[in-house]
Design an enzyme around this catalytic site. Structure first.
Site, short mmCIF file in Angstrom:
data_model
loop_
_atom_site.label_atom_id
_atom_site.label_comp_id
_atom_site.label_asym_id
_atom_site.label_seq_id
_atom_site.Cartn_x
_atom_site.Cartn_y
_atom_site.Cartn_z
N ARG A 137 -10.89 -25.20 -31.75
CA ARG A 137 -12.27 -25.36 -31.33
C ARG A 137 -13.20 -24.47 -32.15
NH1 ARG A 137 -13.03 -26.94 -26.37
NH2 ARG A 137 -11.86 -25.27 -25.38
N TYR A 138 -12.73 -23.28 -32.47
CA TYR A 138 -13.57 -22.32 -33.19
C TYR A 138 -13.17 -22.32 -34.66
CZ TYR A 138 -14.52 -20.55 -28.47
OH TYR A 138 -14.88 -20.43 -27.16
N ARG A 141 -9.87 -19.72 -35.63
CA ARG A 141 -8.73 -19.41 -34.77
C ARG A 141 -8.29 -20.62 -33.98
NH1 ARG A 141 -13.54 -17.68 -33.19
NH2 ARG A 141 -14.12 -17.28 -31.03
N CYS A 150 5.17 -21.53 -16.27
CA CYS A 150 4.72 -20.17 -15.96
C CYS A 150 5.67 -19.59 -14.93
CB CYS A 150 3.32 -20.19 -15.37
SG CYS A 150 2.09 -20.86 -16.52
N CYS A 154 -0.97 -20.57 -10.65
CA CYS A 154 -2.26 -20.20 -10.08
C CYS A 154 -2.95 -21.48 -9.66
CB CYS A 154 -3.12 -19.50 -11.12
SG CYS A 154 -2.23 -18.22 -12.03
N CYS A 157 -5.62 -23.10 -11.94
CA CYS A 157 -5.30 -23.12 -13.37
C CYS A 157 -6.10 -24.19 -14.11
CB CYS A 157 -3.81 -23.38 -13.58
SG CYS A 157 -3.41 -23.50 -15.34
N ARG A 159 -5.47 -25.37 -16.88
CA ARG A 159 -4.56 -26.28 -17.60
C ARG A 159 -3.57 -26.94 -16.64
NH1 ARG A 159 -3.85 -22.30 -21.95
NH2 ARG A 159 -5.99 -22.54 -22.61
N ASP A 318 -13.48 -22.47 -14.06
CA ASP A 318 -13.73 -23.79 -14.64
C ASP A 318 -13.80 -24.86 -13.57
OD1 ASP A 318 -13.76 -22.89 -17.29
OD2 ASP A 318 -11.57 -22.94 -17.41
N ASP A 355 -16.88 -21.08 -19.74
CA ASP A 355 -16.31 -21.99 -20.74
C ASP A 355 -17.05 -23.31 -20.53
OD1 ASP A 355 -14.60 -22.81 -22.81
OD2 ASP A 355 -12.96 -21.63 -21.98
N LYS A 362 -16.58 -20.72 -25.07
CA LYS A 362 -17.01 -19.65 -24.16
C LYS A 362 -18.45 -19.23 -24.47
CE LYS A 362 -12.30 -17.82 -24.08
NZ LYS A 362 -11.74 -18.76 -25.08
C1 LIG Z 1 -10.55 -18.69 -25.57
C2 LIG Z 1 -10.16 -19.48 -26.70
C3 LIG Z 1 -9.91 -18.88 -27.95
C4 LIG Z 1 -10.06 -17.40 -28.17
O1 LIG Z 1 -11.41 -17.02 -28.03
P1 LIG Z 1 -11.83 -15.49 -28.24
O2 LIG Z 1 -13.26 -15.45 -27.81
O3 LIG Z 1 -11.65 -15.20 -29.69
O4 LIG Z 1 -10.94 -14.66 -27.40
C5 LIG Z 1 -9.56 -19.70 -28.98
N1 LIG Z 1 -9.44 -21.04 -28.83
C6 LIG Z 1 -9.68 -21.64 -27.66
C7 LIG Z 1 -9.55 -23.10 -27.56
C8 LIG Z 1 -10.04 -20.88 -26.54
O5 LIG Z 1 -10.25 -21.48 -25.36
S1 SF4 Z 2 -3.70 -19.64 -15.10
FE1 SF4 Z 2 -2.37 -21.43 -15.47
S2 SF4 Z 2 -1.38 -21.00 -17.43
FE2 SF4 Z 2 -2.18 -19.05 -16.66
S3 SF4 Z 2 -0.47 -18.14 -15.50
FE3 SF4 Z 2 -1.73 -19.25 -14.06
S4 SF4 Z 2 -0.75 -21.26 -13.92
FE4 SF4 Z 2 0.01 -20.32 -15.79
#
Ligand SMILES: *Cc1c(COP(=O)(O)O)cnc(C)c1O
Ligand code: SF4
Length: 412
Positions: A137-138, A141, A150, A154, A157, A159, A318, A355, A362
């Protein structure tokens, strides 16, 4: 210039409440597992094997299970699996229906209610995924998903569409393809391993993956996002720490939300990681009736520093489907940030971010400290509400040449 600011210290909670939170570097204890030998209890494999995953186990271990929790648990295996390590389970206060630990890991009926603005992929990760398990996305990175498992799950979560595979997403990362993408994209200088929880890989698998990442010349920086130190501190073995320390610069972001999660076991596990030279950050999610309170949050961030962890992000929760009962207003989040900045150590203050729904990344949100700004002056206020002026400088011809293509910096 002085507004009617409260006297310093007026916002402090009663000393007893604060002491109570801070004193809790207690062991999670053994609870129902007092008959288990130390050797087994302290073995992370034993903890994983004996996780609480069924309604029958919950009913036996938690006689105060509410009808909402029972219904939520029945429905959970279609959405996000139930799993709690015995170690973490012992942090639940059975007498407290609103226990902040309990709310994070025990499903509730409300999880089945979905508001129109809620989503299964609230951060739009799948649409930013050039190969399965990689989110780019960025510019510089990538997020590298290594597993869908996991140690515990949570309920909020972000995801949950893929984590635990309860809803049949069938995530099978293909490290070869993910690594190949990174190798072909020389702009990727930072790789964030997440999931699922990367510390659920065996030491050997993780070592292999880290070695292959480190073999890519343009990967400067590697980090791991993990909740294992909190759910399963036994996993942070000396052998794991010795393996990880070969891959510096390596950072770890843990995920902790409440001061009660920071037990002696967790503090010791984090100490082992810190002693291996790994800088530690924390990511918290703002959760209703868990940590949406300035007193709780201040105790939490201060306790994190005692564990050698620097609070990094505080996330607005989220818009994940079925999370309305765990979300708090942004207004409340801002109040909490206001109660931290200036009132406690700057190192303890995380950045509050949303986010952006749909995939904007973010975005920091902060209480307003700049009251007005024009070409002559900036009017600011401090944490006490006192107002100050700073004269704006004139930006004439820069003394430095405009930045050209980045040149590698050499140390002299
Ligand atoms: C959070 C995140 C990162 C890392 O973001 P930082 O602000 O550098 O910590 C990188 N890629 C994705 C998709 C993210 O959600
Ligand atoms: S937030 Fe989601 S990915 Fe992170 S520890 Fe909890 S269940 Fe696992």
């Amino acid at each position: 210039m002085l507004t009617d600011a409260p006297p310093a210290g007026a916002d402090e909670p009663p000393a007893s409440a604060r002491q109570d939170e801070l004193k809790r570097f207690r062991s999670a204890g053994r609870g129902f597992w007092s008959h288990i030998p130390d050797r087994e209890w302290n073995d992370w494999r034993w903890q994983l094997k004996h996780r609480i995953t069924t309604l029958e186990q919950l009913e036996r271990l938690l006689p105060t299970l509410t009808p909402e929790e029972r219904a939520g648990t029945v429905l959970a295996n279609h959405k996000l699996a139930l799993a709690i390590t015995p170690y973490f389970f012992n942090l639940i206060d059975p007498a407290d229906e609103h226990c902040p630990i309990r709310r994070q890991v025990i499903p509730r009926l409300e999880e089945t209610l979905t508001a129109p603005w809620e989503m299964t992929d609230p951060c739009g990760e799948d649409s930013h995924s050039p190969v399965p398990g990689l989110v780019h996305r960025y510019p510089d990175r990538v997020l590298f998903l290594v597993t869908d498992r996991c140690a515990a799950y949570c309920r909020y979560c972000t995801r949950s569409r893929l984590v635990s595979n309860a809803s049949g997403y069938d995530f099978h990362p293909q490290f070869d393809r993910q690594l190949e993408y990174i190798a072909r994209h020389s702009e990727v200088r930072d790789v964030l391993l997440s999931g699922g929880d990367p510390l659920l890989l065996s030491d050997e698998k993780l070592e292999n993956l880290l070695s292959r990442l480190r073999a890519i010349p343009h990967v400067e920086f590697v980090r791991l996002g993990t909740r294992i130190p909190v759910f399963l501190p036994q996993r942070i073995t000396p052998a794991l720490c010795a393996m990880l320390r070969q891959f510096h610069p390596l950072f770890i972001s843990i995920h902790s939300n409440h001061p009660r999660e920071l037990t002696t076991e967790v503090r010791e596990a984090l100490g082992r990681l810190a002693d291996a030279g790994i800088p530690l950050g924390n990511q918290s999610v703002l959760l209703r009736h868990v940590n949406d309170d300035p007193v709780v949050m201040k105790a939490h961030v201060q306790k994190l520093l005692l564990c050698r962890v620097r609070p990094y992000y505080l996330y607005q929760c989220d818009l994940i489907a079925g999370s309305a009962h765990l979300r708090t207003s942004v207004r409340r989040g801002l109040e909490i940030m206001e109660a931290l900045r200036g009132h406690t150590t700057g190192y303890a203050v995380p950045l509050y971010v949303i986010d952006a729904p749909g995939g904007g990344g973010k975005v920091p949100v902060s209480p307003e400290y700049v009251l007005s700004r024009n070409k002559d002056r900036v009017v600011i206020r401090n944490y006490e509400g006192r107002i100050f002026e700073y004269p704006e400088a004139l930006d004439g011809t820069p003394l430095f040449k405009a930045a050209g293509p980045a040149e590698p910096l050499e140390l002299i």
